[in-house]
Design an enzyme around this catalytic site. Structure first.
Site, PDB file in Angstrom:
ATOM      1  N   THR A 211     -14.382 -12.207  12.859  1.00 24.68           N
ATOM      2  CA  THR A 211     -15.245 -13.202  12.014  1.00 24.68           C
ATOM      3  C   THR A 211     -16.161 -12.366  11.456  1.00 24.68           C
ATOM      4  OG1 THR A 211     -14.864 -14.795  13.812  1.00 24.68           O
ATOM      5  CG2 THR A 211     -16.851 -15.121  12.259  1.00 24.68           C
TER       6      THR A 211
ATOM      7  N   VAL B 101      -9.102 -24.442  16.041  1.00 24.43           N
ATOM      8  CA  VAL B 101     -10.360 -24.390  15.381  1.00 24.43           C
ATOM      9  C   VAL B 101     -11.160 -23.418  16.414  1.00 24.43           C
ATOM     10  CG1 VAL B 101     -12.472 -25.514  14.522  1.00 24.43           C
ATOM     11  CG2 VAL B 101     -10.334 -26.665  14.014  1.00 24.43           C
TER      12      VAL B 101
HETATM   13  N1  GLY Z   1     -14.901 -16.513  16.492  1.00 25.67           N
HETATM   14  C1  GLY Z   1     -13.888 -16.707  15.980  1.00 25.67           C
HETATM   15  C2  GLY Z   1     -12.984 -17.509  16.437  1.00 25.67           C
HETATM   16  O1  GLY Z   1     -12.657 -17.731  17.821  1.00 25.67           O
HETATM   17  O2  GLY Z   1     -12.014 -18.323  15.624  1.00 25.67           O
END
Ligand code: GLY
Length: 314
Positions: free
Chosen positions: A175, A204
């Site tokens: 991310t 998600v």
């Molecule tokens: N931190 C990003 C995800 O787990 O999608």
């Protein structure tokens, strides 16, 4: 009074100056955070954000993003977006133009189209190669009774896929996080991702879940997470860290408490975060290794790398 600044994860560092330029020209801290994140979304360098992001088990790229305003606690987010690249800007539009906080999938696509966003092919040669690699692994690993079944069913039954999920390192959840603070103490947090590599379609993570991967409140600070979202969603890591600041802990104490909670889950996977407090102090933390973050203020020509902390399991 602090100088207006941005901090970001490693993948954000080449784009912090784009956000700083917005501030120099009189733009808001929200504009600056959005601009820096857009730069990452449009570049294929990261491999886990925007175009060229990590694919699902079916080979598609699905993006999640959120933005939060620490002055008003208003926020917008989108999830499972496969047709548009600038999910941070769609998230901002959700905040500004709708009565909602989170739009997903086809609903998010329809909204983006109505807002005039340009459609984008998110896959690249690399995305296609990663997609083919998992398909090959899955094909080699199938029990006989699954041969000939729908590919999705084959994939989710593949032992290799599930073993691989357990080994995921942070690179597979790469991310991008950008946090901005202006000289009046206004904080904005932006988070954008393609999520976990080879995720189930529709999965998600924490990035668009306010309180899990993103939270800020001008009175206390701002936090953004990267890593295995399945951990921070369960603990509301971003929100809880802000709560610990509210209770009077220092930034380092608050992050350490949150990361010890992550370790307490006793699950595979790692967590990282970047954070600021209301006085403009910055930090980053990792549950798995040395951690750094990048800082750039309006008087700097280049971002500087700042050391963070490694919160080890007891
Ligand atoms: N931190 C990003 C995800 O787990 O999608």
């Amino acid at each position: 009074m602090v100088k207006s600044f941005l901090i970001g994860t490693r993948n954000a560092s080449p784009h912090l100056h784009e956000g700083i330029e917005v501030l120099r020209k009189g733009g808001s801290i929200m504009d600056a955070v959005e601009t820096a994140v857009r730069g990452i979304e449009e570049s294929t360098e990261s491999g886990n954000v925007g175009v060229g992001g990590a694919p699902t088990i079916l080979g598609d790229v699905e993006l999640d993003a959120s933005i939060m305003d620490g002055a008003t606690l208003r926020t917008g987010a989108v999830a499972s977006v496969s047709k548009y690249v600038h999910v941070i800007s769609i998230a901002r539009k959700v905040m500004e133009e709708t009565p909602h906080v989170l739009l997903v999938g086809d609903g998010a696509h329809r909204f983006a189209r109505a807002m005039g966003f340009e459609e984008w092919d998110l896959s690249t040669e690399r995305t296609r190669m990663i997609g083919e690699a998992i398909a090959k692994d899955i094909a080699e690993d199938l029990p006989d009774d699954f041969r000939g079944k729908d590919y999705y069913v084959q994939a989710i039954k593949s032992q290799k896929l599930h073993e691989w999920y357990k080994r995921l390192s942070n690179e597979q959840y790469g991310t991008t996080n950008v946090i901005g603070m202006d000289s009046d103490g206004n904080i904005v947090v932006g988070v954008s991702t393609s999520g976990m590599s080879w995720k189930y379609p529709g999965r998600v993570g924490d990035s668009p879940i306010i309180g899990a991967g993103n939270y800020c409140d001008n009175r206390y600070g701002g936090v953004a997470c990267t890593g295995k979202g399945e951990l921070s969603i369960r603990l509301l890591t971003a929100r809880m860290t802000i709560k610990y600041l509210e209770e009077g802990m220092s930034l380092e104490e608050a992050i350490t408490k949150s990361f010890n909670e992550i370790h307490g889950l006793k699950e595979t996977g790692t967590m990282q975060c970047i954070a600021v407090d209301k006085d403009g102090n910055t930090i980053s933390a990792s549950s798995a290794r040395e951690s750094t973050h990048w800082y750039m203020d309006v008087d700097m020509e280049e971002p500087e790398e700042r050391p963070g902390i490694w919160v080890k399991a007891d």
